[in-house]
Design an enzyme around this catalytic site. Structure first.
Site, PDB file in Angstrom:
ATOM      1  N   LYS A   1       0.860  -1.206   0.000  1.00  0.00           N
ATOM      2  CA  LYS A   1       0.000   0.000   0.000  1.00  0.00           C
ATOM      3  C   LYS A   1       0.886   1.241   0.000  1.00  0.00           C
ATOM      4  O   LYS A   1       0.664   2.173  -0.771  1.00  0.00           O
ATOM      5  CB  LYS A   1      -0.895  -0.006   1.236  1.00  0.00           C
ATOM      6  CG  LYS A   1      -1.515   1.335   1.567  1.00  0.00           C
ATOM      7  CD  LYS A   1      -2.384   1.290   2.803  1.00  0.00           C
ATOM      8  CE  LYS A   1      -1.655   1.544   4.079  1.00  0.00           C
ATOM      9  NZ  LYS A   1      -1.375   2.927   4.425  1.00  0.00           N
ATOM     10  N   ASN A   2       1.926   1.245   0.831  1.00  0.00           N
ATOM     11  CA  ASN A   2       2.724   2.475   1.022  1.00  0.00           C
ATOM     12  C   ASN A   2       3.740   2.719  -0.069  1.00  0.00           C
ATOM     13  O   ASN A   2       4.373   3.770  -0.097  1.00  0.00           O
ATOM     14  CB  ASN A   2       3.383   2.460   2.404  1.00  0.00           C
ATOM     15  CG  ASN A   2       2.337   2.653   3.502  1.00  0.00           C
ATOM     16  OD1 ASN A   2       1.166   2.938   3.213  1.00  0.00           O
ATOM     17  ND2 ASN A   2       2.746   2.470   4.744  1.00  0.00           N
TER      18      ASN A   2
ATOM     19  N   ARG B   1      -4.860  10.393   4.465  1.00  0.00           N
ATOM     20  CA  ARG B   1      -3.834  11.430   4.554  1.00  0.00           C
ATOM     21  C   ARG B   1      -2.843  11.363   3.403  1.00  0.00           C
ATOM     22  O   ARG B   1      -2.252  12.358   3.027  1.00  0.00           O
ATOM     23  CB  ARG B   1      -3.067  11.300   5.868  1.00  0.00           C
ATOM     24  CG  ARG B   1      -3.869  11.434   7.106  1.00  0.00           C
ATOM     25  CD  ARG B   1      -2.959  11.535   8.259  1.00  0.00           C
ATOM     26  NE  ARG B   1      -2.141  12.742   8.137  1.00  0.00           N
ATOM     27  CZ  ARG B   1      -0.963  12.816   7.533  1.00  0.00           C
ATOM     28  NH1 ARG B   1      -0.463  11.750   6.950  1.00  0.00           N
ATOM     29  NH2 ARG B   1      -0.295  13.923   7.460  1.00  0.00           N
TER      30      ARG B   1
ATOM     31  N   SER C   1      11.188  12.407   7.058  1.00  0.00           N
ATOM     32  CA  SER C   1       9.756  12.249   6.800  1.00  0.00           C
ATOM     33  C   SER C   1       9.548  11.474   5.499  1.00  0.00           C
ATOM     34  O   SER C   1       9.999  11.903   4.431  1.00  0.00           O
ATOM     35  CB  SER C   1       9.076  13.626   6.667  1.00  0.00           C
ATOM     36  OG  SER C   1       7.848  13.507   5.953  1.00  0.00           O
ATOM     37  N   VAL C   2       8.837  10.362   5.580  1.00  0.00           N
ATOM     38  CA  VAL C   2       8.562   9.538   4.393  1.00  0.00           C
ATOM     39  C   VAL C   2       7.786  10.362   3.364  1.00  0.00           C
ATOM     40  O   VAL C   2       8.215  10.526   2.216  1.00  0.00           O
ATOM     41  CB  VAL C   2       7.784   8.267   4.781  1.00  0.00           C
ATOM     42  CG1 VAL C   2       7.257   7.529   3.558  1.00  0.00           C
ATOM     43  CG2 VAL C   2       8.649   7.350   5.640  1.00  0.00           C
TER      44      VAL C   2
ATOM     45  N   CYS D   1      -4.903  12.349  12.615  1.00  0.00           N
ATOM     46  CA  CYS D   1      -5.614  11.072  12.743  1.00  0.00           C
ATOM     47  C   CYS D   1      -5.348  10.600  14.172  1.00  0.00           C
ATOM     48  O   CYS D   1      -4.693  11.270  14.955  1.00  0.00           O
ATOM     49  CB  CYS D   1      -5.125  10.068  11.711  1.00  0.00           C
ATOM     50  SG  CYS D   1      -3.465   9.530  12.045  1.00  0.00           S
TER      51      CYS D   1
ATOM     52  N   ILE E   1       8.351   7.516  16.502  1.00  0.00           N
ATOM     53  CA  ILE E   1       7.918   8.191  15.269  1.00  0.00           C
ATOM     54  C   ILE E   1       6.652   9.006  15.479  1.00  0.00           C
ATOM     55  O   ILE E   1       6.594  10.175  15.090  1.00  0.00           O
ATOM     56  CB  ILE E   1       7.724   7.153  14.119  1.00  0.00           C
ATOM     57  CG1 ILE E   1       8.986   6.307  13.923  1.00  0.00           C
ATOM     58  CG2 ILE E   1       7.276   7.853  12.839  1.00  0.00           C
ATOM     59  CD1 ILE E   1      10.200   7.069  13.426  1.00  0.00           C
TER      60      ILE E   1
ATOM     61  N   ASP F   1       5.145   0.868  12.009  1.00  0.00           N
ATOM     62  CA  ASP F   1       3.937   0.152  11.549  1.00  0.00           C
ATOM     63  C   ASP F   1       3.885  -1.287  12.042  1.00  0.00           C
ATOM     64  O   ASP F   1       2.884  -1.964  11.827  1.00  0.00           O
ATOM     65  CB  ASP F   1       3.852   0.177  10.012  1.00  0.00           C
ATOM     66  CG  ASP F   1       3.590   1.570   9.498  1.00  0.00           C
ATOM     67  OD1 ASP F   1       3.752   1.797   8.292  1.00  0.00           O
ATOM     68  OD2 ASP F   1       3.256   2.457  10.313  1.00  0.00           O
TER      69      ASP F   1
ATOM     70  N   LYS G   1      13.691  16.959   9.759  1.00  0.00           N
ATOM     71  CA  LYS G   1      13.388  15.655  10.398  1.00  0.00           C
ATOM     72  C   LYS G   1      13.114  14.672   9.261  1.00  0.00           C
ATOM     73  O   LYS G   1      12.628  15.075   8.206  1.00  0.00           O
ATOM     74  CB  LYS G   1      12.140  15.812  11.281  1.00  0.00           C
ATOM     75  CG  LYS G   1      11.906  14.653  12.234  1.00  0.00           C
ATOM     76  CD  LYS G   1      10.781  14.998  13.217  1.00  0.00           C
ATOM     77  CE  LYS G   1      10.325  13.758  13.945  1.00  0.00           C
ATOM     78  NZ  LYS G   1       8.890  13.571  13.929  1.00  0.00           N
TER      79      LYS G   1
ATOM     80  N   ARG H   1      -0.056  14.695  12.641  1.00  0.00           N
ATOM     81  CA  ARG H   1       0.304  14.462  11.243  1.00  0.00           C
ATOM     82  C   ARG H   1       0.410  15.761  10.430  1.00  0.00           C
ATOM     83  O   ARG H   1      -0.233  15.948   9.409  1.00  0.00           O
ATOM     84  CB  ARG H   1      -0.672  13.488  10.579  1.00  0.00           C
ATOM     85  CG  ARG H   1      -0.997  12.227  11.323  1.00  0.00           C
ATOM     86  CD  ARG H   1       0.150  11.243  11.439  1.00  0.00           C
ATOM     87  NE  ARG H   1       0.585  10.666  10.198  1.00  0.00           N
ATOM     88  CZ  ARG H   1       0.044   9.591   9.631  1.00  0.00           C
ATOM     89  NH1 ARG H   1      -0.991   9.023  10.177  1.00  0.00           N
ATOM     90  NH2 ARG H   1       0.539   9.103   8.508  1.00  0.00           N
TER      91      ARG H   1
END
Ligand code: EPZ
Length: 419
Positions: free
Chosen positions: A22-23, A94, A165-166, A118, A329, A307, A163, A123
């Site tokens: 999914k990601n 998101r 951040s994905v 969320c 995180i 996760d 920082k 977020r």
């Protein structure tokens, strides 16, 4: 609202095949907005968040032709796409913020709802906005929307993320692909899903190079048509490996690149699991006695992923001895603890650390899901509980796990979905 009924305890054994990530799929789907040519994507997971992204792309003007099994999609963009992403769509996922980078880069304007927080945290998207601003995006925040534009093409820049951040890394890489000149991104997230995104873009003619946490993107005029198969979901694979370790099980996890979950595999070996890895699969045999681990800490890749934190907490509840898990995180990612305590878990939270007493005898109960990964932790806990558990609001699960009850049934879990 659908529920799961799970009759425990069960032992996990047999084979499970991992779905697409999914990601990885979400940023790659967002990046298709950069293309004038058709894009064919394969190995997409059939989960709610992917559907939401399809709906968002369609609302912008993309034509999406799905294969029968909905795991492949052909995406064809119109000449002039819309650039408005509504709150009604963005609030449900998101990851929708990932369309901002491509829209600004390709169409030089966008009005997109702020994604909002969320359950696991506020977020914010400040790193996304600051990075895109450095590339030339001009924006203002009004009535919960980001009103953004650029004067012609974005221009390459040097950006140092304050920082890791994905999402901000992904948004910036996608935007920089069509920017004029060279962009250097420093202190990037380097999750496997981001490497999958850059593999996809490079295959279509983008010029992206990595060196550690630094990513260099040389802008190009356009991207060519492409067919691409998305990577397997390392979090789903990690979840099933935890399930096998939890139940003294014996599981073959297929269609996964083991190098994407090295830290999880090493941790499961420490708790006593016997693990063999092959090119595209993992064989895991759970220990009779689960060893506790004193200080598990979630970290950016290549550390233990946030996760998997909830799933590992269930494992530590069954371990012999005390353990602790620190969540580094997200600021509020212990929503599953209260539910686990209702099953009998002995967990104390102090700031962002959970101290866990082991050898918990989980007693089946009625449970409430809160977020995607917390929900799957409740499923794991129900699997090792004595009696029939009922898990409510499993729509959270459907966001990121493809028909998980079918996969669990096949490996020995007594589970059924009730409408
Ligand atoms: C991605 O979220 C994943 N989502 C998350 O998976 C995952 O937990 C997370 O990365 C960390 O690995 C997708 O890929 C769609 P971040 P993202 O930006 O990009 C703060 C799941 O269950 N931050 O790396 O939102 C942020 O609040 C989901 O599949 C800012 O402060 O994560 C967090 O504390 C959950 N400002 C930390 O950084 C920003 O502009 C890391 O967030 C951006 C982030």
């Amino acid at each position: 609202m659908d529920k799961f009924l799970i009759n425990g305890p069960c032992k996990i054994k047999g084979n499970v095949s991992i779905s697409g990530s999914k990601n990885a799929s979400l940023p790659i789907l967002a990046a298709t907005l950069l293309f004038d040519q058709p894009v064919i994507l394969r190995n997409l997971p059939k989960v709610r968040d992917i559907n939401t992204m399809f709906n968002l792309l369609k609302s912008l003007g993309s034509k999406i032709i799905l294969s029968k099994d909905q795991k492949s999609a052909k995406i064809i963009n119109k000449k002039n796409m819309k650039t408005f992403a509504s709150y009604s769509l963005v609030k449900t996922m998101r990851g929708s913020i990932l369309v901002l980078g491509p829209l600004i880069s390709k169409y030089h304007k966008s009005k997109i709802s702020l994604p909002g927080g969320c359950l696991i945290g506020a977020r914010p998207v400040n790193y996304h906005l600051a990075a895109l601003k450095k590339l030339g995006m001009i924006y203002e925040l009004k009535d919960g929307y980001i009103l953004a534009k650029s004067r012609g093409n974005l221009k390459g820049a040097i950006i140092n993320f304050p920082k890791i951040s994905v999402g901000a890394t992904e948004n910036s890489i996608i935007a920089a692909c069509l920017a004029k000149g060279e962009t250097i991104l420093k202190n990037c997230a380097i999750e496997p899903e981001i490497k999958d995104l850059t593999n996809f873009l490079n295959k279509a003619g983008a010029k992206i190079k990595w060196s550690g946490r630094t990513c260099k993107i040389t802008g190009v005029v356009s991207l060519s048509k492409i067919e691409y198969s998305v990577m397997a979901d390392r979090i789903e694979a990690g979840t099933f490996c935890v399930a096998a370790a939890l139940t003294n099980g014996n599981l073959k996890v297929k269609n996964i690149n083991p190098r994407t979950i090295t830290s999880e595999i090493n941790l499961l070996k420490k708790v006593g699991a016997k693990i063999k890895i092959y090119k595209n699969e993992i064989l895991i045999r759970g220990p009779k006695k689960i060893k506790s681990i004193r200080n598990i800490k979630t970290k950016e890749f290549p550390g233990i992923p946030t996760d998997l934190q909830a799933q590992l907490m269930v494992l530590m509840c069954k371990a012999v001895g005390k353990s602790s898990i620190t969540e580094n995180i997200f600021e509020n990612r212990f929503m599953h603890v209260a539910e686990l305590q209702r099953l009998g878990a002995k967990i104390n939270i102090k700031n962002n650390t959970a101290k866990i007493k082991g050898k918990t005898k989980f007693i089946a109960a009625e449970l409430m899901s809160s977020d995607l990964r917390a929900s799957v932790a409740l499923v794991l806990a129900a699997i090792v509980s004595n009696g029939k558990s009922c898990i409510n609001r499993i729509y959270h699960l459907d966001r990121g796990y493809e028909k998980i009850e079918n996969k669990l049934k096949k490996v020995g879990v007594k589970i059924k979905r009730i409408k």
